[in-house]
Write a protein that holds these residues in place. Structure first.
Motif, mmCIF file in Angstrom:
data_model
loop_
_atom_site.group_PDB
_atom_site.id
_atom_site.type_symbol
_atom_site.label_atom_id
_atom_site.label_comp_id
_atom_site.label_asym_id
_atom_site.label_seq_id
_atom_site.Cartn_x
_atom_site.Cartn_y
_atom_site.Cartn_z
ATOM 1 N N LEU A 31 68.059 83.788 43.455
ATOM 2 C CA LEU A 31 67.472 83.344 44.718
ATOM 3 C C LEU A 31 67.873 81.907 45.042
ATOM 4 O O LEU A 31 67.997 81.549 46.220
ATOM 5 C CB LEU A 31 65.945 83.471 44.645
ATOM 6 N N ARG A 32 68.066 81.082 44.024
ATOM 7 C CA ARG A 32 68.551 79.718 44.276
ATOM 8 C C ARG A 32 69.963 79.771 44.872
ATOM 9 O O ARG A 32 70.303 79.011 45.783
ATOM 10 C CB ARG A 32 68.549 78.909 42.991
ATOM 11 N N TRP A 33 70.786 80.673 44.339
ATOM 12 C CA TRP A 33 72.142 80.836 44.875
ATOM 13 C C TRP A 33 72.091 81.358 46.314
ATOM 14 O O TRP A 33 72.840 80.895 47.171
ATOM 15 C CB TRP A 33 72.917 81.800 43.985
ATOM 16 N N LEU A 34 71.183 82.302 46.586
ATOM 17 C CA LEU A 34 71.040 82.806 47.948
ATOM 18 C C LEU A 34 70.527 81.718 48.885
ATOM 19 O O LEU A 34 70.906 81.658 50.056
ATOM 20 C CB LEU A 34 70.073 84.001 47.963
ATOM 21 N N GLY A 35 69.664 80.844 48.355
ATOM 22 C CA GLY A 35 69.147 79.756 49.179
ATOM 23 C C GLY A 35 70.237 78.802 49.634
ATOM 24 O O GLY A 35 70.207 78.303 50.760
ATOM 25 N N LYS A 36 71.220 78.544 48.764
ATOM 26 C CA LYS A 36 72.324 77.662 49.154
ATOM 27 C C LYS A 36 73.151 78.285 50.278
ATOM 28 O O LYS A 36 73.580 77.594 51.201
ATOM 29 C CB LYS A 36 73.216 77.387 47.939
ATOM 30 N N HIS A 37 73.368 79.600 50.192
ATOM 31 C CA HIS A 37 74.122 80.264 51.260
ATOM 32 C C HIS A 37 73.295 80.368 52.537
ATOM 33 O O HIS A 37 73.841 80.285 53.639
ATOM 34 C CB HIS A 37 74.553 81.664 50.799
ATOM 35 N N ALA A 38 71.964 80.566 52.393
ATOM 36 C CA ALA A 38 71.117 80.675 53.580
ATOM 37 C C ALA A 38 71.053 79.359 54.342
ATOM 38 O O ALA A 38 70.923 79.345 55.565
ATOM 39 C CB ALA A 38 69.710 81.121 53.174
ATOM 40 N N SER A 39 71.146 78.238 53.621
ATOM 41 C CA SER A 39 71.082 76.939 54.290
ATOM 42 C C SER A 39 72.302 76.679 55.167
ATOM 43 O O SER A 39 72.260 75.787 56.025
ATOM 44 C CB SER A 39 70.948 75.816 53.251
ATOM 45 N N ARG A 40 73.373 77.434 54.979
ATOM 46 C CA ARG A 40 74.580 77.237 55.783
ATOM 47 C C ARG A 40 74.553 78.029 57.093
ATOM 48 O O ARG A 40 75.426 77.839 57.940
ATOM 49 C CB ARG A 40 75.808 77.656 54.967
ATOM 50 N N ASP A 51 63.105 81.093 50.336
ATOM 51 C CA ASP A 51 62.221 80.141 49.671
ATOM 52 C C ASP A 51 60.908 80.798 49.258
ATOM 53 O O ASP A 51 60.358 80.505 48.190
ATOM 54 C CB ASP A 51 61.957 78.958 50.608
ATOM 55 N N SER A 52 60.406 81.704 50.086
ATOM 56 C CA SER A 52 59.170 82.410 49.734
ATOM 57 C C SER A 52 59.392 83.391 48.593
ATOM 58 O O SER A 52 58.548 83.524 47.702
ATOM 59 C CB SER A 52 58.633 83.148 50.968
ATOM 60 N N LEU A 53 60.515 84.088 48.602
ATOM 61 C CA LEU A 53 60.810 85.023 47.504
ATOM 62 C C LEU A 53 60.975 84.296 46.185
ATOM 63 O O LEU A 53 60.671 84.841 45.111
ATOM 64 C CB LEU A 53 62.074 85.817 47.831
ATOM 65 N N ARG A 54 61.445 83.055 46.223
ATOM 66 C CA ARG A 54 61.587 82.280 44.981
ATOM 67 C C ARG A 54 60.243 82.021 44.335
ATOM 68 O O ARG A 54 60.162 81.746 43.132
ATOM 69 C CB ARG A 54 62.292 80.956 45.282
ATOM 70 N N VAL A 57 58.916 86.471 43.419
ATOM 71 C CA VAL A 57 59.691 87.394 42.582
ATOM 72 C C VAL A 57 59.626 87.039 41.094
ATOM 73 O O VAL A 57 59.402 87.927 40.254
ATOM 74 C CB VAL A 57 61.154 87.457 43.084
ATOM 75 N N PRO A 58 59.809 85.775 40.683
ATOM 76 C CA PRO A 58 59.685 85.480 39.250
ATOM 77 C C PRO A 58 58.311 85.829 38.690
ATOM 78 O O PRO A 58 58.210 86.357 37.581
ATOM 79 C CB PRO A 58 59.951 83.968 39.184
ATOM 80 N N TRP A 59 57.239 85.555 39.457
ATOM 81 C CA TRP A 59 55.905 85.909 38.988
ATOM 82 C C TRP A 59 55.734 87.422 38.897
ATOM 83 O O TRP A 59 55.055 87.927 37.987
ATOM 84 C CB TRP A 59 54.855 85.322 39.925
ATOM 85 N N ALA A 60 56.333 88.149 39.811
ATOM 86 C CA ALA A 60 56.258 89.607 39.736
ATOM 87 C C ALA A 60 56.965 90.129 38.492
ATOM 88 O O ALA A 60 56.477 91.056 37.818
ATOM 89 C CB ALA A 60 56.876 90.211 41.005
ATOM 90 N N ALA A 61 58.118 89.545 38.158
ATOM 91 C CA ALA A 61 58.841 89.968 36.949
ATOM 92 C C ALA A 61 58.026 89.659 35.697
ATOM 93 O O ALA A 61 57.935 90.483 34.773
ATOM 94 C CB ALA A 61 60.195 89.279 36.895
ATOM 95 N N ILE A 62 57.428 88.477 35.638
ATOM 96 C CA ILE A 62 56.614 88.117 34.470
ATOM 97 C C ILE A 62 55.384 89.019 34.370
ATOM 98 O O ILE A 62 54.994 89.453 33.275
ATOM 99 C CB ILE A 62 56.209 86.633 34.560
#
Length: 358
Positions: A31-40, A51-54, A57-62
């Protein structure tokens, strides 16, 4: 507990928990990688979503790893249900908070993109946040086994009493929603009320509208008053507007020459001055035979309301200098004053008075 916990159970539970944590970290990196592309991209909505999925999603996985670990352990049915219910409630809480923040930011971003001038309509954002949070709380109560039907009934009866007690507040709330929905006023518009208040609309919230004057002071107007008063919106249906400047020349002036010179000054101002409209068609209209002058109106194009002062300033300076260079006289008005002589003979005298405007 049906049986004792073995080393094998602990290894499986630990592996499930570690797998959930690793999956959460991997999702966060993706999601951090997707965030960099989304900012462009030009659309700001994808930045909000990523930013919301970041956050969720990690909490859902845990949480999934914890649920798998709990399932691997020999827990009693009661403990297993309580663990699953707790994890489900925590996950619903995280999803609710994230959804409320994401939808609120999307609504605010949409409002700003349609408003134009860095304005924000927080009334829609606040209503959206409250609705999402209320739905999340109801889902959590239902998950915990609490019936929400009596709660909804109590809220309906209590809501009637609250509505009667908060008539003014609700009137302002619905007036703000009506103003925004009808698009008569949007954040960023320049308005003038019949009571004299004027300025840029900064925000329309659940109770009042904030207007910033040109002096940078804030005027707070209740939404009900805004919806019920006469108002001029200088930004709609379009932001560009025309302004009128009154000028006067002497009776001995060549009007064709005056018109030509004035149009040349208008064209230069429209081209050179910031905030003017270069494509504006210059117009000069003679309209009055005055006491000491022939009056004419000059029509200037302005990009938006606050630009008119700078454009008027520059136009008057240039027109005054050009009239002096061309020998066009701007006459001062004259008055005839009759003085009573002691012997009863009236002595007429003429005195000129300076004219403060062109």
């Amino acid at each position: 507990m049906n049986r004792a916990v073995t080393l094998h159970d602990l290894i499986i539970a630990g592996a499930a928990l570690i797998a959930g944590i690793v999956a959460g970290l991997l999702c966060k990196a993706v999601l951090r990688w997707l965030g960099k592309h989304a900012s462009r991209t030009r659309w700001s909505g994808d930045d909000v979503i990523v930013d919301s999925l970041r956050s969720v999603v990690p909490w859902a996985a845990i949480s999934g790893g914890l649920a798998a670990a709990a399932a691997a352990l020999p827990l009693t049915p009661t403990v297993g249900r309580n663990v699953n219910r707790t994890l489900t409630v925590l996950l619903i809480l995280v999803v609710t908070l994230t959804a409320a923040r994401m939808i609120t930011r999307l609504v605010r971003s949409l409002a700003q993109s349609r408003s134009g001038v860095a304005g924000s309509a927080t009334i829609f954002a606040n209503i959206t946040r409250i609705v999402v949070l209320a739905m999340g709380v109801l889902v959590i109560l239902q998950t915990l086994g609490i019936s929400i039907a009596p709660l909804l009934t109590a809220l309906g009866v209590g809501g009637l009493a609250v509505a009667l007690a908060l008539q003014d507040t609700l009137a302002n709330l619905f007036a703000g929603v009506h103003v925004l929905a009808s698009k008569t006023v949007q954040p960023g518009d320049y308005i003038r009320l019949s009571s004299g208040e004027e300025g840029y609309v900064v925000d329309i919230n659940w109770r009042n509208t904030v207007v910033r004057q040109l002096s940078n002071n804030l005027v707070i107007i209740p939404n009900a008053q805004l919806a019920g008063t006469n108002m001029t919106n200088f930004t709609r249906p379009e932001q560009q507007l025309s302004i009128l400047v009154q000028v006067g020349v002497g009776y001995d002036s060549d009007l064709e020459h005056v018109e030509r010179v004035t149009l040349e000054v208008v064209k230069s101002v429209m081209t050179d001055v910031s905030g003017a409209v270069p494509e504006h068609e210059p117009a000069v209209r003679f309209h009055t035979f005055g006491d000491s002058r022939i009056g004419l109106t000059v029509i200037l194009g302005v990009g938006e309301f606050s630009d008119q002062y700078r454009i008027k300033h520059e136009f008057i300076k240039r027109l005054h200098q050009r009239y002096r260079d061309e020998g066009i006289r701007i006459p001062a008005p004259t008055r005839t004053v009759a003085l009573q002589h002691p012997e009863g003979v009236a002595i007429p005298q003429q005195r000129g008075t300076s004219d403060p405007v062109l």
